[in-house]
Design a protein around this motif. Structure first.
Motif, PDB file in Angstrom:
ATOM      1  N   SER A   1       0.837  -1.200   0.000  1.00  0.00           N
ATOM      2  CA  SER A   1       0.000   0.000   0.000  1.00  0.00           C
ATOM      3  C   SER A   1       0.871   1.248   0.000  1.00  0.00           C
ATOM      4  CB  SER A   1      -0.919  -0.006   1.222  1.00  0.00           C
ATOM      5  OG  SER A   1      -1.701   1.181   1.290  1.00  0.00           O
ATOM      6  N   GLU A   2       0.336   2.284  -0.557  1.00  0.00           N
ATOM      7  CA  GLU A   2       0.976   3.597  -0.508  1.00  0.00           C
ATOM      8  C   GLU A   2      -0.038   4.622  -0.028  1.00  0.00           C
ATOM      9  OE1 GLU A   2       4.202   3.329  -4.230  1.00  0.00           O
ATOM     10  OE2 GLU A   2       2.353   4.497  -4.445  1.00  0.00           O
ATOM     11  N   MET A   3       0.467   5.627   0.665  1.00  0.00           N
ATOM     12  CA  MET A   3      -0.386   6.766   0.949  1.00  0.00           C
ATOM     13  C   MET A   3       0.319   8.023   0.455  1.00  0.00           C
ATOM     14  SD  MET A   3      -0.240   7.786   4.972  1.00  0.00           S
ATOM     15  CE  MET A   3      -0.690   9.472   4.584  1.00  0.00           C
ATOM     16  N   ASN A   4      -0.467   8.959   0.039  1.00  0.00           N
ATOM     17  CA  ASN A   4       0.045  10.191  -0.541  1.00  0.00           C
ATOM     18  C   ASN A   4      -0.559  11.380   0.197  1.00  0.00           C
ATOM     19  OD1 ASN A   4      -0.301  12.545  -2.652  1.00  0.00           O
ATOM     20  ND2 ASN A   4       1.407  11.285  -3.341  1.00  0.00           N
ATOM     21  N   VAL A   5       0.278  12.352   0.456  1.00  0.00           N
ATOM     22  CA  VAL A   5      -0.218  13.606   1.028  1.00  0.00           C
ATOM     23  C   VAL A   5       0.230  14.719   0.096  1.00  0.00           C
ATOM     24  CG1 VAL A   5      -0.387  15.085   3.050  1.00  0.00           C
ATOM     25  CG2 VAL A   5       0.136  12.645   3.334  1.00  0.00           C
ATOM     26  N   SER A   6      -0.727  15.451  -0.420  1.00  0.00           N
ATOM     27  CA  SER A   6      -0.397  16.543  -1.332  1.00  0.00           C
ATOM     28  C   SER A   6      -0.472  17.878  -0.590  1.00  0.00           C
ATOM     29  CB  SER A   6      -1.364  16.547  -2.521  1.00  0.00           C
ATOM     30  OG  SER A   6      -2.676  16.762  -2.066  1.00  0.00           O
ATOM     31  N   THR A   7       0.149  18.874  -1.164  1.00  0.00           N
ATOM     32  CA  THR A   7       0.132  20.232  -0.607  1.00  0.00           C
ATOM     33  C   THR A   7       0.366  20.192   0.904  1.00  0.00           C
ATOM     34  OG1 THR A   7      -1.606  20.660  -2.256  1.00  0.00           O
ATOM     35  CG2 THR A   7      -1.056  22.444  -0.768  1.00  0.00           C
ATOM     36  N   LEU A   8       1.520  19.735   1.282  1.00  0.00           N
ATOM     37  CA  LEU A   8       1.838  19.523   2.696  1.00  0.00           C
ATOM     38  C   LEU A   8       1.691  20.798   3.518  1.00  0.00           C
ATOM     39  CD1 LEU A   8       4.925  17.194   2.323  1.00  0.00           C
ATOM     40  CD2 LEU A   8       2.816  16.637   3.544  1.00  0.00           C
ATOM     41  N   GLU A   9       1.187  20.606   4.739  1.00  0.00           N
ATOM     42  CA  GLU A   9       1.059  21.690   5.716  1.00  0.00           C
ATOM     43  C   GLU A   9       1.909  21.348   6.934  1.00  0.00           C
ATOM     44  OE1 GLU A   9      -3.064  22.088   6.582  1.00  0.00           O
ATOM     45  OE2 GLU A   9      -3.623  22.571   4.502  1.00  0.00           O
ATOM     46  N   LEU A  10       2.241  22.377   7.714  1.00  0.00           N
ATOM     47  CA  LEU A  10       3.057  22.135   8.902  1.00  0.00           C
ATOM     48  C   LEU A  10       2.413  21.107   9.828  1.00  0.00           C
ATOM     49  CD1 LEU A  10       4.191  25.775   9.820  1.00  0.00           C
ATOM     50  CD2 LEU A  10       5.478  24.025   8.587  1.00  0.00           C
ATOM     51  N   GLY A  11       1.101  21.145   9.904  1.00  0.00           N
ATOM     52  CA  GLY A  11       0.373  20.235  10.788  1.00  0.00           C
ATOM     53  C   GLY A  11       0.393  18.785  10.345  1.00  0.00           C
ATOM     54  N   ASP A  12       0.924  18.522   9.166  1.00  0.00           N
ATOM     55  CA  ASP A  12       1.009  17.134   8.698  1.00  0.00           C
ATOM     56  C   ASP A  12       2.234  16.429   9.284  1.00  0.00           C
ATOM     57  OD1 ASP A  12      -0.049  18.123   5.357  1.00  0.00           O
ATOM     58  OD2 ASP A  12      -1.235  17.592   7.137  1.00  0.00           O
ATOM     59  N   SER A  13       3.075  17.170   9.968  1.00  0.00           N
ATOM     60  CA  SER A  13       4.236  16.548  10.624  1.00  0.00           C
ATOM     61  C   SER A  13       3.735  15.540  11.644  1.00  0.00           C
ATOM     62  CB  SER A  13       5.092  17.613  11.313  1.00  0.00           C
ATOM     63  OG  SER A  13       5.672  18.481  10.374  1.00  0.00           O
ATOM     64  N   ALA A  14       4.180  14.308  11.488  1.00  0.00           N
ATOM     65  CA  ALA A  14       3.654  13.231  12.340  1.00  0.00           C
ATOM     66  C   ALA A  14       4.416  11.948  12.054  1.00  0.00           C
ATOM     67  CB  ALA A  14       2.167  13.007  12.063  1.00  0.00           C
ATOM     68  N   LEU A  15       4.116  10.947  12.875  1.00  0.00           N
ATOM     69  CA  LEU A  15       4.560   9.584  12.604  1.00  0.00           C
ATOM     70  C   LEU A  15       3.402   8.883  11.917  1.00  0.00           C
ATOM     71  CD1 LEU A  15       6.764   7.385  13.067  1.00  0.00           C
ATOM     72  CD2 LEU A  15       5.516   6.775  15.159  1.00  0.00           C
ATOM     73  N   TYR A  16       3.638   8.358  10.743  1.00  0.00           N
ATOM     74  CA  TYR A  16       2.608   7.661   9.995  1.00  0.00           C
ATOM     75  C   TYR A  16       2.850   6.156  10.125  1.00  0.00           C
ATOM     76  CZ  TYR A  16       1.113  12.123   8.285  1.00  0.00           C
ATOM     77  OH  TYR A  16       0.629  13.405   8.234  1.00  0.00           O
ATOM     78  N   LEU A  17       1.870   5.504  10.709  1.00  0.00           N
ATOM     79  CA  LEU A  17       1.986   4.069  10.975  1.00  0.00           C
ATOM     80  C   LEU A  17       1.113   3.276  10.021  1.00  0.00           C
ATOM     81  CD1 LEU A  17       1.770   4.103  14.874  1.00  0.00           C
ATOM     82  CD2 LEU A  17       3.800   3.678  13.508  1.00  0.00           C
ATOM     83  N   CYS A  18       1.672   2.204   9.546  1.00  0.00           N
ATOM     84  CA  CYS A  18       0.940   1.261   8.718  1.00  0.00           C
ATOM     85  C   CYS A  18       0.744  -0.004   9.540  1.00  0.00           C
ATOM     86  CB  CYS A  18       1.747   0.982   7.458  1.00  0.00           C
ATOM     87  SG  CYS A  18       1.213  -0.433   6.506  1.00  0.00           S
ATOM     88  N   ALA A  19      -0.407  -0.639   9.381  1.00  0.00           N
ATOM     89  CA  ALA A  19      -0.669  -1.889  10.093  1.00  0.00           C
ATOM     90  C   ALA A  19      -1.295  -2.879   9.124  1.00  0.00           C
ATOM     91  CB  ALA A  19      -1.600  -1.652  11.273  1.00  0.00           C
ATOM     92  N   SER A  20      -0.923  -4.120   9.235  1.00  0.00           N
ATOM     93  CA  SER A  20      -1.542  -5.133   8.386  1.00  0.00           C
ATOM     94  C   SER A  20      -2.263  -6.165   9.239  1.00  0.00           C
ATOM     95  CB  SER A  20      -0.513  -5.805   7.472  1.00  0.00           C
ATOM     96  OG  SER A  20       0.282  -6.756   8.157  1.00  0.00           O
ATOM     97  N   ALA A  21      -3.260  -6.783   8.636  1.00  0.00           N
ATOM     98  CA  ALA A  21      -4.049  -7.818   9.302  1.00  0.00           C
ATOM     99  C   ALA A  21      -4.503  -8.827   8.261  1.00  0.00           C
ATOM    100  CB  ALA A  21      -5.244  -7.205  10.028  1.00  0.00           C
ATOM    101  N   LEU A  22      -4.892  -9.990   8.725  1.00  0.00           N
ATOM    102  CA  LEU A  22      -5.334 -11.028   7.784  1.00  0.00           C
ATOM    103  C   LEU A  22      -6.505 -10.538   6.942  1.00  0.00           C
ATOM    104  CD1 LEU A  22      -5.084 -14.309   9.860  1.00  0.00           C
ATOM    105  CD2 LEU A  22      -3.923 -13.813   7.713  1.00  0.00           C
TER     106      LEU A  22
END
Lengths: 113, 114
Positions: free
Chosen positions: B74-95
């Motif tokens: 999977s991929e995620m995309n964030v366009s037109t970044l803002e200062l508030g988008d600063s974060a830890l982005y976690l991915c999780a998988s499940a069956l």
């Protein structure tokens, strides 16, 4: 919508002693699961314990156990014989019918030697 | 069995740029979820994919998008970044991703927006 509340932002415990982390939740679903996840500093989040709502028996995993009170919508985590490696952020989470986990804000647990 | 992997681990971008984050689930897992973790808001659900279909989406603006490929990556995309988008982005998988499924988390991608 479901909500999860952890009322203790921080807790501390002496090594070898017992600590209980609190969690309450709100839902209108009857079939759901509750989880406690542990996130050590700069490390990956891992599952500590899981409780199925339809099971009355409280889940236990070695030194970790829960007190699940369905009517009160309460799901606390008890850590016995605390170890230095238990120091982490602990998140309570709800899993229901909508393919996502709803997390509480977390409780930062410090273990003092 | 290899765990959930996320690339890159760290990213620094400037406001207005766009960014793409990648997640490879555990082999055999078909559900991939994304969460944003910040000190103020905690862990917030972004979206969940199963067999290339988005089954649920959190309350984030349209600048946040994702997709899943036939191999479950999977991929995620964030366009037109803002200062508030600063974060830890976690991915999780499940069956399969239903409520009872344990979700396995990756190490996260730390995004800093300047």
């Amino acid at each position: 919508a479901q909500t999860v509340t952890q009322s203790q932002p921080e807790m501390s415990v002496q090594e070898a002693e017992t600590v209980t982390l609190s969690c309450t939740y709100d839902t209108s679903e009857s079939d759901y699961y509750l989880f406690w996840y542990k996130q050590p500093p700069s490390r990956q989040m891992i599952l500590v314990i899981r409780q199925e709502a339809y099971k009355q028996q409280n889940a236990t995993e070695n030194r970790f156990s829960v007190n699940f009170q369905k009517a009160a919508k309460s799901f606390s985590l008890k850590i016995s014989d605390s170890q230095l490696g238990d120091a982490a952020m602990y998140f309570c989470a709800y899993g229901g019918s909508n393919y996502k986990l709803t997390f509480g804000k977390g409780t930062l647990l410090t273990v003092n030697p | 069995k290899a765990g959930v992997t996320q690339t890159p681990r760290y990213l620094i971008k400037t406001r207005g740029q766009q960014v793409t984050l990648s997640c490879s689930p555990i082999s055999g897992h078909r559900s991939v979820s994304w969460y944003q973790q910040t000190p103020g808001q905690g862990l917030q659900f972004l979206f969940e994919y199963f067999s290339e279909t988005q089954r649920n989406k959190g309350n984030f603006p349209g600048r946040f998008s994702g997709r899943q490929f036939s191999n479950s990556r999977s991929e995620m995309n964030v366009s037109t970044l803002e200062l508030g988008d600063s974060a830890l982005y976690l991915c999780a998988s499940a069956l399969e991703g239903q409520g009872h499924n344990e979700q396995f988390f990756g190490p996260g991608t730390r995004l800093t927006v300047l």
